[in-house]
Design a protein around this motif. Structure first.
Motif, PDB file in Angstrom:
ATOM      1  N   SER A 106       0.838  -1.205   0.000  1.00  0.00           N
ATOM      2  CA  SER A 106       0.000   0.000   0.000  1.00  0.00           C
ATOM      3  C   SER A 106       0.869   1.250   0.000  1.00  0.00           C
ATOM      4  O   SER A 106       0.560   2.239  -0.675  1.00  0.00           O
ATOM      5  N   ALA A 107       1.972   1.203   0.754  1.00  0.00           N
ATOM      6  CA  ALA A 107       2.898   2.344   0.792  1.00  0.00           C
ATOM      7  C   ALA A 107       3.528   2.575  -0.574  1.00  0.00           C
ATOM      8  O   ALA A 107       3.682   3.721  -1.020  1.00  0.00           O
ATOM      9  N   GLU A 108       3.885   1.499  -1.264  1.00  0.00           N
ATOM     10  CA  GLU A 108       4.481   1.632  -2.596  1.00  0.00           C
ATOM     11  C   GLU A 108       3.502   2.252  -3.589  1.00  0.00           C
ATOM     12  O   GLU A 108       3.909   2.978  -4.491  1.00  0.00           O
ATOM     13  N   ARG A 109       2.231   1.958  -3.405  1.00  0.00           N
ATOM     14  CA  ARG A 109       1.209   2.510  -4.308  1.00  0.00           C
ATOM     15  C   ARG A 109       0.744   3.895  -3.873  1.00  0.00           C
ATOM     16  O   ARG A 109      -0.113   4.489  -4.523  1.00  0.00           O
ATOM     17  N   GLY A 110       1.291   4.399  -2.772  1.00  0.00           N
ATOM     18  CA  GLY A 110       0.906   5.711  -2.278  1.00  0.00           C
ATOM     19  C   GLY A 110      -0.432   5.725  -1.582  1.00  0.00           C
ATOM     20  O   GLY A 110      -1.068   6.771  -1.476  1.00  0.00           O
ATOM     21  N   GLU A 111      -0.866   4.562  -1.091  1.00  0.00           N
ATOM     22  CA  GLU A 111      -2.176   4.445  -0.451  1.00  0.00           C
ATOM     23  C   GLU A 111      -2.084   4.406   1.071  1.00  0.00           C
ATOM     24  O   GLU A 111      -3.065   4.098   1.742  1.00  0.00           O
ATOM     25  N   LEU A 112      -0.901   4.707   1.605  1.00  0.00           N
ATOM     26  CA  LEU A 112      -0.705   4.683   3.052  1.00  0.00           C
ATOM     27  C   LEU A 112      -0.173   6.049   3.467  1.00  0.00           C
ATOM     28  O   LEU A 112       1.039   6.254   3.571  1.00  0.00           O
ATOM     29  N   PRO A 113      -1.060   7.007   3.718  1.00  0.00           N
ATOM     30  CA  PRO A 113      -0.627   8.395   3.924  1.00  0.00           C
ATOM     31  C   PRO A 113       0.213   8.631   5.176  1.00  0.00           C
ATOM     32  O   PRO A 113       1.150   9.415   5.155  1.00  0.00           O
ATOM     33  N   LEU A 114      -0.090   7.961   6.276  1.00  0.00           N
ATOM     34  CA  LEU A 114       0.601   8.257   7.526  1.00  0.00           C
ATOM     35  C   LEU A 114       1.935   7.525   7.648  1.00  0.00           C
ATOM     36  O   LEU A 114       2.972   8.141   7.879  1.00  0.00           O
ATOM     37  N   ALA A 115       1.910   6.222   7.489  1.00  0.00           N
ATOM     38  CA  ALA A 115       3.125   5.424   7.678  1.00  0.00           C
ATOM     39  C   ALA A 115       3.798   5.051   6.363  1.00  0.00           C
ATOM     40  O   ALA A 115       4.776   4.306   6.368  1.00  0.00           O
ATOM     41  N   GLY A 116       3.299   5.570   5.248  1.00  0.00           N
ATOM     42  CA  GLY A 116       3.841   5.186   3.952  1.00  0.00           C
ATOM     43  C   GLY A 116       5.322   5.493   3.799  1.00  0.00           C
ATOM     44  O   GLY A 116       6.099   4.656   3.337  1.00  0.00           O
ATOM     45  N   GLY A 117       5.716   6.693   4.187  1.00  0.00           N
ATOM     46  CA  GLY A 117       7.125   7.066   4.083  1.00  0.00           C
ATOM     47  C   GLY A 117       8.011   6.201   4.951  1.00  0.00           C
ATOM     48  O   GLY A 117       9.148   5.867   4.587  1.00  0.00           O
ATOM     49  N   PHE A 118       7.497   5.818   6.106  1.00  0.00           N
ATOM     50  CA  PHE A 118       8.225   4.958   7.035  1.00  0.00           C
ATOM     51  C   PHE A 118       8.514   3.608   6.391  1.00  0.00           C
ATOM     52  O   PHE A 118       9.646   3.105   6.429  1.00  0.00           O
ATOM     53  N   TYR A 119       7.499   3.015   5.762  1.00  0.00           N
ATOM     54  CA  TYR A 119       7.674   1.720   5.104  1.00  0.00           C
ATOM     55  C   TYR A 119       8.601   1.827   3.899  1.00  0.00           C
ATOM     56  O   TYR A 119       9.453   0.965   3.676  1.00  0.00           O
ATOM     57  N   ARG A 120       8.427   2.873   3.112  1.00  0.00           N
ATOM     58  CA  ARG A 120       9.259   3.010   1.910  1.00  0.00           C
ATOM     59  C   ARG A 120      10.717   3.254   2.265  1.00  0.00           C
ATOM     60  O   ARG A 120      11.623   2.733   1.609  1.00  0.00           O
ATOM     61  N   GLU A 121      10.956   4.047   3.300  1.00  0.00           N
ATOM     62  CA  GLU A 121      12.334   4.362   3.677  1.00  0.00           C
ATOM     63  C   GLU A 121      13.093   3.112   4.098  1.00  0.00           C
ATOM     64  O   GLU A 121      14.227   2.880   3.671  1.00  0.00           O
ATOM     65  N   TYR A 122      12.472   2.292   4.934  1.00  0.00           N
ATOM     66  CA  TYR A 122      13.149   1.089   5.415  1.00  0.00           C
ATOM     67  C   TYR A 122      13.097  -0.048   4.400  1.00  0.00           C
ATOM     68  O   TYR A 122      14.045  -0.820   4.266  1.00  0.00           O
ATOM     69  N   GLY A 123      11.987  -0.157   3.670  1.00  0.00           N
ATOM     70  CA  GLY A 123      11.829  -1.278   2.748  1.00  0.00           C
ATOM     71  C   GLY A 123      12.663  -1.175   1.494  1.00  0.00           C
ATOM     72  O   GLY A 123      12.965  -2.187   0.860  1.00  0.00           O
ATOM     73  N   HIS A 124      13.049   0.048   1.113  1.00  0.00           N
ATOM     74  CA  HIS A 124      13.823   0.240  -0.110  1.00  0.00           C
ATOM     75  C   HIS A 124      15.279   0.599   0.181  1.00  0.00           C
ATOM     76  O   HIS A 124      15.959   1.152  -0.681  1.00  0.00           O
ATOM     77  N   GLN A 125      15.735   0.269   1.370  1.00  0.00           N
ATOM     78  CA  GLN A 125      17.136   0.530   1.676  1.00  0.00           C
ATOM     79  C   GLN A 125      18.035  -0.289   0.754  1.00  0.00           C
ATOM     80  O   GLN A 125      17.733  -1.432   0.424  1.00  0.00           O
ATOM     81  N   ARG A 126      19.140   0.310   0.360  1.00  0.00           N
ATOM     82  CA  ARG A 126      20.101  -0.390  -0.486  1.00  0.00           C
ATOM     83  C   ARG A 126      21.361  -0.657   0.325  1.00  0.00           C
ATOM     84  O   ARG A 126      21.923   0.246   0.939  1.00  0.00           O
ATOM     85  N   PHE A 127      21.787  -1.904   0.323  1.00  0.00           N
ATOM     86  CA  PHE A 127      22.997  -2.293   1.033  1.00  0.00           C
ATOM     87  C   PHE A 127      24.054  -2.715   0.023  1.00  0.00           C
ATOM     88  O   PHE A 127      23.747  -3.332  -0.999  1.00  0.00           O
ATOM     89  N   ARG A 128      25.278  -2.400   0.332  1.00  0.00           N
ATOM     90  CA  ARG A 128      26.360  -2.661  -0.611  1.00  0.00           C
ATOM     91  C   ARG A 128      26.582  -4.151  -0.844  1.00  0.00           C
ATOM     92  O   ARG A 128      26.917  -4.571  -1.946  1.00  0.00           O
ATOM     93  N   ASN A 129      26.392  -4.957   0.189  1.00  0.00           N
ATOM     94  CA  ASN A 129      26.748  -6.371   0.096  1.00  0.00           C
ATOM     95  C   ASN A 129      25.553  -7.319   0.023  1.00  0.00           C
ATOM     96  O   ASN A 129      25.736  -8.515  -0.161  1.00  0.00           O
ATOM     97  N   ILE A 130      24.341  -6.813   0.203  1.00  0.00           N
ATOM     98  CA  ILE A 130      23.166  -7.679   0.260  1.00  0.00           C
ATOM     99  C   ILE A 130      22.187  -7.276  -0.834  1.00  0.00           C
ATOM    100  O   ILE A 130      21.783  -6.119  -0.918  1.00  0.00           O
ATOM    101  N   HIS A 131      21.814  -8.251  -1.649  1.00  0.00           N
ATOM    102  CA  HIS A 131      20.953  -7.964  -2.795  1.00  0.00           C
ATOM    103  C   HIS A 131      19.878  -9.048  -2.876  1.00  0.00           C
ATOM    104  O   HIS A 131      20.186 -10.223  -3.056  1.00  0.00           O
ATOM    105  N   LYS A 132      18.642  -8.632  -2.760  1.00  0.00           N
ATOM    106  CA  LYS A 132      17.526  -9.571  -2.801  1.00  0.00           C
ATOM    107  C   LYS A 132      16.739  -9.360  -4.086  1.00  0.00           C
ATOM    108  O   LYS A 132      16.491  -8.220  -4.489  1.00  0.00           O
ATOM    109  N   GLY A 133      16.367 -10.439  -4.727  1.00  0.00           N
ATOM    110  CA  GLY A 133      15.601 -10.296  -5.955  1.00  0.00           C
ATOM    111  C   GLY A 133      15.083 -11.625  -6.462  1.00  0.00           C
ATOM    112  O   GLY A 133      15.331 -12.686  -5.889  1.00  0.00           O
ATOM    113  N   SER A 134      14.367 -11.541  -7.564  1.00  0.00           N
ATOM    114  CA  SER A 134      13.789 -12.722  -8.205  1.00  0.00           C
ATOM    115  C   SER A 134      14.636 -13.100  -9.418  1.00  0.00           C
ATOM    116  O   SER A 134      15.025 -12.236 -10.210  1.00  0.00           O
ATOM    117  N   VAL A 135      14.923 -14.384  -9.552  1.00  0.00           N
ATOM    118  CA  VAL A 135      15.758 -14.855 -10.661  1.00  0.00           C
ATOM    119  C   VAL A 135      15.015 -14.675 -11.980  1.00  0.00           C
ATOM    120  O   VAL A 135      13.868 -15.098 -12.131  1.00  0.00           O
TER     121      VAL A 135
END
Length: 209
Positions: A106-135
């Motif tokens: 919901s935060a990614e779609r902009g449908e979470l007005p109060l806590a949306g930024g909180f979820y996006r900030e932590y959920g989209h963190q980029r780490f130099r050594n850790i990479h998660k994804g779909s093959v």
């Protein structure tokens, strides 16, 4: 006074569950499976702000419950440990549901007005050594994966690459890659397949008959 304790306890469980969910969402939770270096990266990448909030709130809750005789008669360490165990267990129980996954989407779609930024900030963190994804594609010594930011990464495997859950990968598998990134290429020190991802497990609510 009791309702404040309940609210504080629920807040603690929410913060703990959010921290656990985000560790899994970013792939940090799996870093220790890649050995000593992975353990170091795990400690360095922990959400220390959230952990600090948990510690402060646990101390406050301990002060509040000390007014009850059952807590007052027990050593301080025991009651603090009991509260911490309850918070972590409750947080884990919430984290393995689809609750935060739904909130994050919901935060990614902009449908979470109060806590949306909180979820996006932590959920989209980029780490130099850790990479998660779909093959996306599988080659003899290389994988291509797509991450949450819609980036396609080329993952290079070497004879030294460690596979804690096996090296049988197929398109669609969810993986965590441990290794240094250079632009859109990652030299993999380790690759781990994730059997289940709570973030993507957003099941429709069952219909009532």
């Amino acid at each position: 006074m009791t309702e404040y304790k309940v609210i504080l306890l629920l807040t603690l469980i929410y913060i703990a569950s959010f921290a656990i969910f985000m560790l899994r969402q970013t792939g940090v939770l799996f870093a220790p499976t890649f050995g000593f270096r992975g353990g170091y990266v795990f400690l360095r990448s922990l959400p220390w702000l959230l952990i600090s909030l948990l510690v402060v709130f646990i101390v406050v809750l301990e002060i509040l419950v000390r007014h009850y005789s059952f807590a007052y008669r027990r050593p301080l360490l025991y009651s603090v440990a009991g509260i911490a165990f309850l918070v972590i267990a409750g947080g884990y129980a919430v984290a393995i549901t689809s609750f935060h996954g739904r909130m994050f989407r919901s935060a990614e779609r902009g449908e979470l007005p109060l806590a949306g930024g909180f979820y996006r900030e932590y959920g989209h963190q980029r780490f130099r050594n850790i990479h998660k994804g779909s093959v996306e594609e599988v080659f003899e010594n290389k994988l291509t994966i797509k991450n949450r930011r819609d980036e396609t990464l080329s993952v290079v495997m070497t004879p030294e690459t460690y596979f804690p859950s096996g090296s049988d990968f197929s398109p669609g598998d969810l993986v965590v890659v441990f290794g240094d990134r250079d632009d859109h290429a990652v030299r993999a020190s380790g690759i781990r397949k994730i059997d289940f991802d709570y973030d993507s497990d957003v099941r429709p609510m069952p219909r009532r008959r």
